[in-house]
Motif scaffolding. Structure first.
Motif, PDB file in Angstrom:
ATOM      1  N   GLY A   1      -2.045  -7.976  -9.546  1.00 28.01           N
ATOM      2  CA  GLY A   1      -3.179  -7.078  -9.639  1.00 28.01           C
ATOM      3  C   GLY A   1      -2.797  -5.718  -9.110  1.00 28.01           C
ATOM      4  N   PHE A   2      -3.508  -4.684  -9.577  1.00 27.71           N
ATOM      5  CA  PHE A   2      -3.165  -3.304  -9.257  1.00 27.71           C
ATOM      6  C   PHE A   2      -4.412  -2.548  -8.822  1.00 27.71           C
ATOM      7  CE2 PHE A   2      -0.220  -5.003 -12.320  1.00 27.71           C
ATOM      8  CZ  PHE A   2       1.017  -4.658 -11.805  1.00 27.71           C
ATOM      9  N   GLY A   3      -4.248  -1.676  -7.790  1.00 27.97           N
ATOM     10  CA  GLY A   3      -5.369  -0.929  -7.241  1.00 27.97           C
ATOM     11  C   GLY A   3      -5.081   0.549  -7.095  1.00 27.97           C
ATOM     12  N   PRO A   4      -4.909   1.295  -8.197  1.00 26.28           N
ATOM     13  CA  PRO A   4      -4.679   2.744  -8.089  1.00 26.28           C
ATOM     14  C   PRO A   4      -5.949   3.485  -7.704  1.00 26.28           C
ATOM     15  CG  PRO A   4      -4.760   2.057 -10.392  1.00 26.28           C
ATOM     16  CD  PRO A   4      -4.835   0.811  -9.577  1.00 26.28           C
ATOM     17  N   VAL A   5      -5.899   4.252  -6.617  1.00 29.52           N
ATOM     18  CA  VAL A   5      -7.046   5.012  -6.129  1.00 29.52           C
ATOM     19  C   VAL A   5      -6.739   6.503  -6.267  1.00 29.52           C
ATOM     20  CG1 VAL A   5      -8.537   5.485  -4.136  1.00 29.52           C
ATOM     21  CG2 VAL A   5      -7.682   3.157  -4.522  1.00 29.52           C
ATOM     22  N   ILE A   6      -7.455   7.182  -7.130  1.00 26.73           N
ATOM     23  CA  ILE A   6      -7.351   8.630  -7.355  1.00 26.73           C
ATOM     24  C   ILE A   6      -5.974   8.979  -7.923  1.00 26.73           C
ATOM     25  CG2 ILE A   6      -7.889  10.897  -6.429  1.00 26.73           C
ATOM     26  CD1 ILE A   6     -10.128   8.867  -6.043  1.00 26.73           C
ATOM     27  N   GLY A   7      -5.699   8.463  -9.106  1.00 25.55           N
ATOM     28  CA  GLY A   7      -4.443   8.760  -9.780  1.00 25.55           C
ATOM     29  C   GLY A   7      -4.650   8.927 -11.278  1.00 25.55           C
ATOM     30  N   MET A   8      -3.576   9.283 -11.964  1.00 28.06           N
ATOM     31  CA  MET A   8      -3.606   9.482 -13.415  1.00 28.06           C
ATOM     32  C   MET A   8      -2.358   8.863 -14.011  1.00 28.06           C
ATOM     33  SD  MET A   8      -1.033  11.845 -13.616  1.00 28.06           S
ATOM     34  CE  MET A   8      -0.302  13.206 -12.702  1.00 28.06           C
TER      35      MET A   8
ATOM     36  N   THR B   1      -1.437  -1.427  -4.248  1.00 31.88           N
ATOM     37  CA  THR B   1      -2.426  -0.364  -4.324  1.00 31.88           C
ATOM     38  C   THR B   1      -1.785   0.927  -3.829  1.00 31.88           C
ATOM     39  OG1 THR B   1      -4.665   0.320  -3.648  1.00 31.88           O
ATOM     40  CG2 THR B   1      -3.343  -0.825  -2.005  1.00 31.88           C
ATOM     41  N   GLY B   2      -2.454   2.047  -4.048  1.00 36.42           N
ATOM     42  CA  GLY B   2      -1.893   3.310  -3.583  1.00 36.42           C
ATOM     43  C   GLY B   2      -2.839   4.462  -3.830  1.00 36.42           C
ATOM     44  N   PHE B   3      -2.565   5.574  -3.165  1.00 33.04           N
ATOM     45  CA  PHE B   3      -3.383   6.782  -3.246  1.00 33.04           C
ATOM     46  C   PHE B   3      -2.612   7.899  -3.919  1.00 33.04           C
ATOM     47  CE2 PHE B   3      -4.621  10.848  -1.109  1.00 33.04           C
ATOM     48  CZ  PHE B   3      -5.857  11.003  -1.745  1.00 33.04           C
ATOM     49  N   SER B   4      -3.240   8.580  -4.890  1.00 28.14           N
ATOM     50  CA  SER B   4      -2.701   9.785  -5.509  1.00 28.14           C
ATOM     51  C   SER B   4      -1.347   9.482  -6.169  1.00 28.14           C
ATOM     52  CB  SER B   4      -2.601  10.890  -4.454  1.00 28.14           C
ATOM     53  OG  SER B   4      -2.320  12.138  -5.032  1.00 28.14           O
ATOM     54  N   ASN B   5      -0.253  10.026  -5.693  1.00 23.41           N
ATOM     55  CA  ASN B   5       1.059   9.690  -6.230  1.00 23.41           C
ATOM     56  C   ASN B   5       1.322   8.182  -6.128  1.00 23.41           C
ATOM     57  OD1 ASN B   5       4.477  10.194  -5.116  1.00 23.41           O
ATOM     58  ND2 ASN B   5       3.766  10.013  -7.213  1.00 23.41           N
ATOM     59  N   GLY B   6       0.825   7.556  -5.054  1.00 22.69           N
ATOM     60  CA  GLY B   6       0.935   6.104  -4.933  1.00 22.69           C
ATOM     61  C   GLY B   6       0.110   5.377  -5.978  1.00 22.69           C
ATOM     62  N   ALA B   7      -1.049   5.959  -6.361  1.00 21.22           N
ATOM     63  CA  ALA B   7      -1.856   5.376  -7.429  1.00 21.22           C
ATOM     64  C   ALA B   7      -1.121   5.465  -8.762  1.00 21.22           C
ATOM     65  CB  ALA B   7      -3.196   6.092  -7.522  1.00 21.22           C
ATOM     66  N   GLU B   8      -0.470   6.599  -8.989  1.00 25.17           N
ATOM     67  CA  GLU B   8       0.278   6.762 -10.234  1.00 25.17           C
ATOM     68  C   GLU B   8       1.459   5.809 -10.281  1.00 25.17           C
ATOM     69  OE1 GLU B   8      -1.542  11.086  -9.793  1.00 25.17           O
ATOM     70  OE2 GLU B   8       0.619  10.891  -9.466  1.00 25.17           O
ATOM     71  N   MET B   9       2.032   5.502  -9.118  1.00 27.26           N
ATOM     72  CA  MET B   9       3.080   4.493  -9.064  1.00 27.26           C
ATOM     73  C   MET B   9       2.509   3.118  -9.413  1.00 27.26           C
ATOM     74  SD  MET B   9       6.339   4.344  -8.489  1.00 27.26           S
ATOM     75  CE  MET B   9       7.100   2.864  -9.141  1.00 27.26           C
ATOM     76  N   CYS B  10       1.264   2.850  -9.006  1.00 26.11           N
ATOM     77  CA  CYS B  10       0.622   1.578  -9.362  1.00 26.11           C
ATOM     78  C   CYS B  10       0.508   1.428 -10.874  1.00 26.11           C
ATOM     79  CB  CYS B  10      -0.756   1.482  -8.737  1.00 26.11           C
ATOM     80  SG  CYS B  10      -0.783   1.190  -6.970  1.00 26.11           S
ATOM     81  N   PHE B  11       0.072   2.496 -11.552  1.00 28.84           N
ATOM     82  CA  PHE B  11      -0.016   2.430 -13.007  1.00 28.84           C
ATOM     83  C   PHE B  11       1.357   2.183 -13.625  1.00 28.84           C
ATOM     84  CE2 PHE B  11      -4.023   5.086 -12.599  1.00 28.84           C
ATOM     85  CZ  PHE B  11      -4.863   4.093 -13.081  1.00 28.84           C
ATOM     86  N   GLN B  12       2.372   2.813 -13.069  1.00 30.63           N
ATOM     87  CA  GLN B  12       3.729   2.611 -13.592  1.00 30.63           C
ATOM     88  C   GLN B  12       4.167   1.164 -13.405  1.00 30.63           C
ATOM     89  OE1 GLN B  12       6.581   5.873 -13.397  1.00 30.63           O
ATOM     90  NE2 GLN B  12       7.936   4.562 -12.191  1.00 30.63           N
TER      91      GLN B  12
ATOM     92  N   ALA C   1       0.856  -1.188   0.000  1.00 33.96           N
ATOM     93  CA  ALA C   1       0.000   0.000   0.000  1.00 33.96           C
ATOM     94  C   ALA C   1       0.895   1.242   0.000  1.00 33.96           C
ATOM     95  CB  ALA C   1      -0.926  -0.007   1.210  1.00 33.96           C
ATOM     96  N   LEU C   2       0.753   2.079  -1.014  1.00 37.15           N
ATOM     97  CA  LEU C   2       1.661   3.204  -1.251  1.00 37.15           C
ATOM     98  C   LEU C   2       0.994   4.532  -0.904  1.00 37.15           C
ATOM     99  CD1 LEU C   2       2.984   2.104  -4.775  1.00 37.15           C
ATOM    100  CD2 LEU C   2       3.734   1.325  -2.506  1.00 37.15           C
ATOM    101  N   HIS C   3       1.693   5.355  -0.119  1.00 32.95           N
ATOM    102  CA  HIS C   3       1.172   6.661   0.285  1.00 32.95           C
ATOM    103  C   HIS C   3       1.186   7.644  -0.874  1.00 32.95           C
ATOM    104  CE1 HIS C   3       5.205   8.442   0.223  1.00 32.95           C
ATOM    105  NE2 HIS C   3       5.638   7.382   0.895  1.00 32.95           N
ATOM    106  N   GLY C   4       0.528   8.786  -0.666  1.00 30.41           N
ATOM    107  CA  GLY C   4       0.502   9.839  -1.664  1.00 30.41           C
ATOM    108  C   GLY C   4       1.684  10.783  -1.534  1.00 30.41           C
ATOM    109  N   TYR C   5       1.744  11.759  -2.440  1.00 31.68           N
ATOM    110  CA  TYR C   5       2.823  12.742  -2.419  1.00 31.68           C
ATOM    111  C   TYR C   5       2.768  13.547  -1.126  1.00 31.68           C
ATOM    112  CZ  TYR C   5       5.731  16.727  -3.618  1.00 31.68           C
ATOM    113  OH  TYR C   5       6.709  17.691  -3.607  1.00 31.68           O
ATOM    114  N   GLY C   6       3.896  13.628  -0.436  1.00 33.59           N
ATOM    115  CA  GLY C   6       3.969  14.343   0.826  1.00 33.59           C
ATOM    116  C   GLY C   6       3.478  13.545   2.014  1.00 33.59           C
TER     117      GLY C   6
END
Length: 487
Positions: A293-300, A271-282, A189-194
């Motif tokens: 499996g991947f769980g990006p929450v609120i990322g691009m 899985t991850g949130f925000s910056n962590g979600a973008e890391m999931c996509f990467q 589980a990956l945290h967001g930026y900051g």
């Protein structure tokens, strides 16, 4: 257990730092706060603090007024929990800085599970460092209450563990439930930026869910950037000077935990949130051999990844986005007006993964509006295929912001549980049963046809019918045919 200075609040003295006297209305006049519980009032505080960055916007803006200030100096390097949760009579807001003109370390508006829009935040404290703690109200809110400062219950049970990778000392925390089943699943589980892994471990519901469901969850820490903010290196426009191998770190960490804890490689997820979600996509683009499996929450997906995404294996994805997110813009930002870098719209990103995962079949469901007061509803698009079992689930939070649903913002779903239930349903890829080596023609039987195959390739140095691996097709191979004979 939580390290607190007092076992019972009623048995502890409460120190009052009253802003009505003006003693700590300005940062330059901050007064020292001790670990434990402190009473405060912002009724006569002024409205002169610095603005908050967009990262502190939990969906209701960054308004922060009528603030008072404290200095806090921890005597050990641990996670710290600062809270007005259910102990103030107004809508509070919290922030902590490295100094009066220093760097923002952490912030919170509405704490998870806290009534009355009160607050709770976590950050990693460093022994001997002095931090500036800011206590105030959302927008123009003022009032009284008590604030607690404690060492968080995450770090004592789940301390940061060092992990060497690519010449850097990286860190992670890990939760291993009691009575863990054999070959249990693993979730990163990956945290967001900051943010940080202490916040991710304590404020998103993973601790309780892992114990309930019997899986291991690890919380890695990102490295720090030029603003002292922890981040995952997904090539933000303002991170051009960094080349951090987060792909390799997270993949290596997952394999290390699989080996040391006997966890299931076929049920290893991220899985991850925000910056962590973008890391999931990467990771979905680059490390699909490790994660199932991947769980990006609120990322691009930044355009730099978009044009260079080539997964070795297409894997199932569950993803969520809010249509009114003012950090990760639903319509994208190909002009890079936000400074993160150019990225496509969220609908285009979903279409990208529909094509990548080859999941053209769509089933759309509008979920129950369980909490009408949260100002948002959820639409679930489930993409699948008639040819394979991969799925892409996309939760569109209509009216939602930059939130982790179920913790703040939308309360119709619990993102933590939704992600886990999706992961749990992913079927492990069954290895193919090895065939009978003597069945040379692959018809499921060892019979005269296979004997004829050996005779056809008979000879020294001819490997066409070589069953015993000696480089020849000879009588020894006929012996193996006869030993495995089924007729």
């Amino acid at each position: 257990m939580k390290q607190a200075l007092c076992l019972l609040v009623l048995a502890c003295p409460v120190a009052f730092a009253n802003a009505q006297s003006g003693n700590n209305d300005d940062c330059s006049n901050a007064i020292e706060i001790s670990f434990g519980t402190t009473g405060f009032s912002t009724l006569n505080a002024s409205n002169d603090g610095p603005p908050l960055p967009g990262d502190c916007d939990e969906g209701f803006g960054t308004g922060f007024g009528f603030d008072i200030w404290f200095t806090l100096t921890p005597d050990q390097s641990e996670g710290i929990v600062v809270s007005t949760c259910d102990t103030a009579d107004f809508d509070t807001r919290l922030a902590v800085y490295t100094g009066c003109n220093g760097i923002l370390v952490a912030c919170n508006d509405d704490g998870p599970g806290c009534g009355g829009y009160t607050s709770q935040m976590n950050f990693d404290g460093v022994e001997g460092e002095t931090y500036l703690l800011r206590v105030g109200g959302f927008d123009n809110e003022r009032g009284t209450g008590t604030i607690s400062v404690e060492y968080g219950d995450g770090p004592p049970e789940t301390p940061n563990i060092d992990f060497q990778h690519d010449g850097l000392t990286r860190q992670y925390r890990i939760l291993v439930p009691d009575d863990l089943p054999e070959s249990a699943p693993l979730v990163l589980a990956l945290h967001g930026y900051g943010g940080n892994n202490n916040d991710m471990a304590n404020n998103y519901g993973w601790r309780e869910l892992a114990a309930e469901e019997g899986f291991v969850v690890a919380f890695p820490n990102g490295t720090r950037d030029q603003s002292n903010a922890r981040f995952w290196d997904v090539d933000y426009a303002f991170h051009g000077q960094f080349d951090i191998d987060d792909d390799g770190f997270l993949s290596s960490l997952a394999v290390h935990l699989q080996d040391t804890l006997d966890l299931d490689p076929e049920r290893t997820f991220v899985t991850g949130f925000s910056n962590g979600a973008e890391m999931c996509f990467q990771l979905a683009c680059r490390e699909s051999a490790t994660f199932r499996g991947f769980g990006p929450v609120i990322g691009m997906m930044l355009d730099t990844l978009w044009v260079d995404c080539d997964p070795e294996f297409p894997r199932p994805i569950i993803t969520m986005n809010g249509t009114l997110d003012n950090v990760t813009l639903f319509g994208g930002d190909m002009g890079n007006s936000g400074g993160w870098g150019a990225y496509h719209s969220i609908p285009d990103m979903v279409d990208f993964w529909v094509d990548e995962l080859e999941t053209p079949e769509l089933e759309r469901v509008f979920l129950d509006d369980i909490d009408p007061g949260d100002g948002s509803t959820v639409r679930l698009d489930m993409y699948s295929s008639l040819d394979h079992g991969r799925q892409l689930w996309y939760y569109q939070v209509n009216g939602g912001g930059h939130d982790w649903p179920g913790q703040w913002g939308n309360m119709d779903i619990d993102a933590t549980r939704e992600v886990w239930e999706f992961f749990k349903a992913i079927e492990a890829e069954e290895p193919e049963e090895p065939g009978e080596p003597a069945d040379l023609n692959g018809d499921g039987s060892v019979n005269a046809a296979d004997l004829g195959y050996v005779l056809a390739f008979w000879g020294i140095g001819n490997t066409g019918g070589d069953l015993n691996g000696d480089g020849n097709t000879d009588s020894a191979d006929i012996g193996l045919i006869l030993a495995a004979w089924t007729g």
